[in-house]
Design a protein around this motif. Sequence first.
Motif, PDB file in Angstrom:
ATOM      1  N   PHE A 131       0.968  -1.246   0.084  1.00 21.07           N
ATOM      2  CA  PHE A 131       0.025   0.050  -0.110  1.00 21.07           C
ATOM      3  C   PHE A 131       0.863   1.237   0.030  1.00 21.07           C
ATOM      4  CE2 PHE A 131      -2.889  -2.920   2.644  1.00 21.07           C
ATOM      5  CZ  PHE A 131      -3.523  -3.415   1.673  1.00 21.07           C
ATOM      6  N   ASP A 132       0.104   2.596  -0.421  1.00 27.46           N
ATOM      7  CA  ASP A 132       1.138   3.640  -0.173  1.00 27.46           C
ATOM      8  C   ASP A 132       1.376   3.687   1.269  1.00 27.46           C
ATOM      9  OD1 ASP A 132       0.402   4.645  -2.698  1.00 27.46           O
ATOM     10  OD2 ASP A 132      -1.104   6.060  -1.973  1.00 27.46           O
ATOM     11  N   GLY A 133       2.931   4.299   1.279  1.00 26.05           N
ATOM     12  CA  GLY A 133       3.442   4.496   2.672  1.00 26.05           C
ATOM     13  C   GLY A 133       4.178   3.228   2.960  1.00 26.05           C
ATOM     14  N   ASP A 145       7.542   0.041   5.930  1.00 21.44           N
ATOM     15  CA  ASP A 145       7.311   1.357   6.085  1.00 21.44           C
ATOM     16  C   ASP A 145       8.319   2.207   5.582  1.00 21.44           C
ATOM     17  OD1 ASP A 145       5.709   3.633   7.224  1.00 21.44           O
ATOM     18  OD2 ASP A 145       7.570   3.549   8.700  1.00 21.44           O
ATOM     19  N   VAL A 146       7.628   3.111   4.938  1.00 19.72           N
ATOM     20  CA  VAL A 146       8.542   4.220   4.233  1.00 19.72           C
ATOM     21  C   VAL A 146       8.698   5.388   5.472  1.00 19.72           C
ATOM     22  CG1 VAL A 146       8.670   6.142   2.523  1.00 19.72           C
ATOM     23  CG2 VAL A 146       7.818   3.965   2.094  1.00 19.72           C
ATOM     24  N   ASN A 147       9.794   5.837   5.748  1.00 19.94           N
ATOM     25  CA  ASN A 147       9.994   6.673   6.859  1.00 19.94           C
ATOM     26  C   ASN A 147       9.699   8.238   6.048  1.00 19.94           C
ATOM     27  OD1 ASN A 147      10.918   8.645   8.682  1.00 19.94           O
ATOM     28  ND2 ASN A 147      12.066   7.100   9.719  1.00 19.94           N
ATOM     29  N   LEU A 151      13.089  10.589   4.590  1.00 20.79           N
ATOM     30  CA  LEU A 151      13.155  10.927   3.149  1.00 20.79           C
ATOM     31  C   LEU A 151      12.923  12.216   2.617  1.00 20.79           C
ATOM     32  CD1 LEU A 151      13.104   8.408   1.369  1.00 20.79           C
ATOM     33  CD2 LEU A 151      10.556   8.869   0.841  1.00 20.79           C
ATOM     34  N   ASN A 152      12.223  13.092   3.540  1.00 20.24           N
ATOM     35  CA  ASN A 152      12.063  14.549   3.145  1.00 20.24           C
ATOM     36  C   ASN A 152      11.921  15.272   4.328  1.00 20.24           C
ATOM     37  OD1 ASN A 152      11.565  17.014   2.354  1.00 20.24           O
ATOM     38  ND2 ASN A 152       9.296  16.708   1.352  1.00 20.24           N
ATOM     39  N   PRO A 153      12.929  15.561   4.817  1.00 20.27           N
ATOM     40  CA  PRO A 153      13.096  16.359   6.439  1.00 20.27           C
ATOM     41  C   PRO A 153      12.094  17.632   6.526  1.00 20.27           C
ATOM     42  CG  PRO A 153      15.264  15.932   5.464  1.00 20.27           C
ATOM     43  CD  PRO A 153      14.301  15.645   4.490  1.00 20.27           C
ATOM     44  N   ASN A 154      11.740  18.016   5.135  1.00 21.42           N
ATOM     45  CA  ASN A 154      11.213  19.610   5.019  1.00 21.42           C
ATOM     46  C   ASN A 154       9.813  19.183   4.837  1.00 21.42           C
ATOM     47  OD1 ASN A 154      11.312  21.847   5.659  1.00 21.42           O
ATOM     48  ND2 ASN A 154      12.285  22.353   3.583  1.00 21.42           N
ATOM     49  N   ILE A 155       9.216  17.819   4.906  1.00 30.98           N
ATOM     50  CA  ILE A 155       7.609  17.365   4.471  1.00 30.98           C
ATOM     51  C   ILE A 155       6.547  18.275   5.080  1.00 30.98           C
ATOM     52  CG2 ILE A 155       7.665  15.676   6.054  1.00 30.98           C
ATOM     53  CD1 ILE A 155       6.393  14.098   3.341  1.00 30.98           C
ATOM     54  N   CYS A 156       6.953  18.676   6.618  1.00 30.80           N
ATOM     55  CA  CYS A 156       5.852  19.225   7.265  1.00 30.80           C
ATOM     56  C   CYS A 156       5.892  20.845   7.277  1.00 30.80           C
ATOM     57  CB  CYS A 156       5.852  18.943   8.810  1.00 30.80           C
ATOM     58  SG  CYS A 156       5.581  17.069   9.087  1.00 30.80           S
ATOM     59  N   LEU A 157       6.621  21.287   6.584  1.00 30.63           N
ATOM     60  CA  LEU A 157       7.034  22.735   6.310  1.00 30.63           C
ATOM     61  C   LEU A 157       7.212  23.436   7.598  1.00 30.63           C
ATOM     62  CD1 LEU A 157       4.588  22.952   3.452  1.00 30.63           C
ATOM     63  CD2 LEU A 157       7.071  23.105   3.255  1.00 30.63           C
ATOM     64  N   GLU A 162       6.532  13.133  12.667  1.00 29.82           N
ATOM     65  CA  GLU A 162       6.714  12.129  13.375  1.00 29.82           C
ATOM     66  C   GLU A 162       6.368  10.834  12.198  1.00 29.82           C
ATOM     67  OE1 GLU A 162       4.592   9.387  16.769  1.00 29.82           O
ATOM     68  OE2 GLU A 162       4.045  11.632  16.463  1.00 29.82           O
ATOM     69  N   ASN A 163       7.286  10.000  12.096  1.00 32.51           N
ATOM     70  CA  ASN A 163       7.133   8.578  11.179  1.00 32.51           C
ATOM     71  C   ASN A 163       6.092   7.987  12.014  1.00 32.51           C
ATOM     72  OD1 ASN A 163       7.437   7.188   9.074  1.00 32.51           O
ATOM     73  ND2 ASN A 163       8.764   5.712  10.078  1.00 32.51           N
ATOM     74  N   THR A 164       5.230   7.366  11.119  1.00 37.06           N
ATOM     75  CA  THR A 164       4.441   6.026  11.870  1.00 37.06           C
ATOM     76  C   THR A 164       4.175   5.112  10.557  1.00 37.06           C
ATOM     77  OG1 THR A 164       2.420   7.039  10.765  1.00 37.06           O
ATOM     78  CG2 THR A 164       2.900   7.691  13.050  1.00 37.06           C
ATOM     79  N   LYS A 165       3.712   3.963  11.241  1.00 36.63           N
ATOM     80  CA  LYS A 165       3.669   2.817  10.321  1.00 36.63           C
ATOM     81  C   LYS A 165       2.730   3.003   9.129  1.00 36.63           C
ATOM     82  CE  LYS A 165       3.101  -2.170  10.425  1.00 36.63           C
ATOM     83  NZ  LYS A 165       2.542  -3.379  11.347  1.00 36.63           N
ATOM     84  N   GLY A 166       3.076   2.922   7.904  1.00 38.24           N
ATOM     85  CA  GLY A 166       2.187   3.293   6.652  1.00 38.24           C
ATOM     86  C   GLY A 166       2.061   4.799   6.489  1.00 38.24           C
ATOM     87  N   SER A 167       2.417   5.698   7.485  1.00 39.19           N
ATOM     88  CA  SER A 167       2.278   7.209   7.233  1.00 39.19           C
ATOM     89  C   SER A 167       3.211   8.096   8.031  1.00 39.19           C
ATOM     90  CB  SER A 167       0.810   7.497   7.537  1.00 39.19           C
ATOM     91  OG  SER A 167       0.324   8.722   7.275  1.00 39.19           O
TER      92      SER A 167
END
Length: 363
Positions: A131-133, A145-147, A151-157, A162-167
Amino acid sequence: MMMKNCMDINECSLSDNLCRNGRCVNVIGTYQCSCDSGFQATPDRQGCVDIDECTITNGGCDTHCSNSEGSYECSCSEGYALMPDKRSCAGQWMILLCTATPNIDECEDNPEICDGGQCTNIPGEYRCLCFDGFMASLDMKTCIDVNECDLNPNICLHGECENTKGSFICHCQLGYFVKKGTTGCTDIDECEIGAHNCDMHASCINVPGSFKCKCRSGWLGDGLKCNDLDECATEEHKCNLNANCVNTPGSYRCACRDGFNGDGFSCSDVDECADNVNLCENGQCLNAPGGYRCECEMGFNPTEDSKACQGECPGPEPLLGLSGLCWHLLLHEPAPSACWCQAPEVPPLPLVVVGAQPSESLG
Ligand SMILES: [Ca+2]
Ligand SMILES: [Ca+2]
Ligand SMILES: [Ca+2]
Ligand SMILES: [Ca+2]
């Protein structure tokens, strides 16, 4: 020949080393070996040797046979796989087609096998569609799980990831939130949603992460509290010079002074003399900025405000039937004024006192 009386010896009980890979069996006068599977007895039956199964119809192997002590093994050429009967070899495509091959459904046996993905059973194995994630492992047998945070330290802007399983979760900074349909933290428009504490007479201005308040024109303050600006007191009004300034909450009004017409910003003089020809009886009306004044005829004086003419003395006719000139006289109390009138054709000069005691006369 004489037969001696002999006793049988049990060789099996005398030595443990007899019949390796088999079992020692005592018989009269000797012993024999009963060999284990994969071994055969020597011609004298007193030892066990390996059977080379590969020499007998290739051990039943489809392709390669390799003998070993007490056993043997079949193997297949490259690209072929040994079937569960341990003898036959088949290509991969045959495995797929071969319905006779017992197939284990890993997906059904272990529903969690592709944790984070869709398990697809195929003959002999399974694959995970993640699945996605998640991303599939190299062998496609697990989902990882994709962290997203790494992968993108700026993802939250504007927030902490916080990495979670699948998201992943964005913990946004103050003034930011995760808008539906977006990934990172978006500015909150406090003005739009009414989450501000600006004064009711201030404008709310949204800024990234916060908001600002600015008092509207006509109001003074920091935006959280706005007070009326007194334009009249601070001379910040645009009233006409001939107008009065009236302060109001948030604004001011201009009103033309008496004698002027207009909206307060522009005021023009009223020509009272033209508007009302009855002004200044016994005199001449003279227009002036903001008013008028009367220039009085002889024998008449302007009132204190110069807006009318009053007779210095009553007209001569009502006075004892006399006519002539009258002069104003100053008298002591209680008579404030008097007129001295002269009838030119009747000498000597009579004197009439007005406003004084009727009997009193001067001269
Ligand atoms: Ca994740
Ligand atoms: Ca904001
Ligand atoms: Ca004001
Ligand atoms: Ca005037």
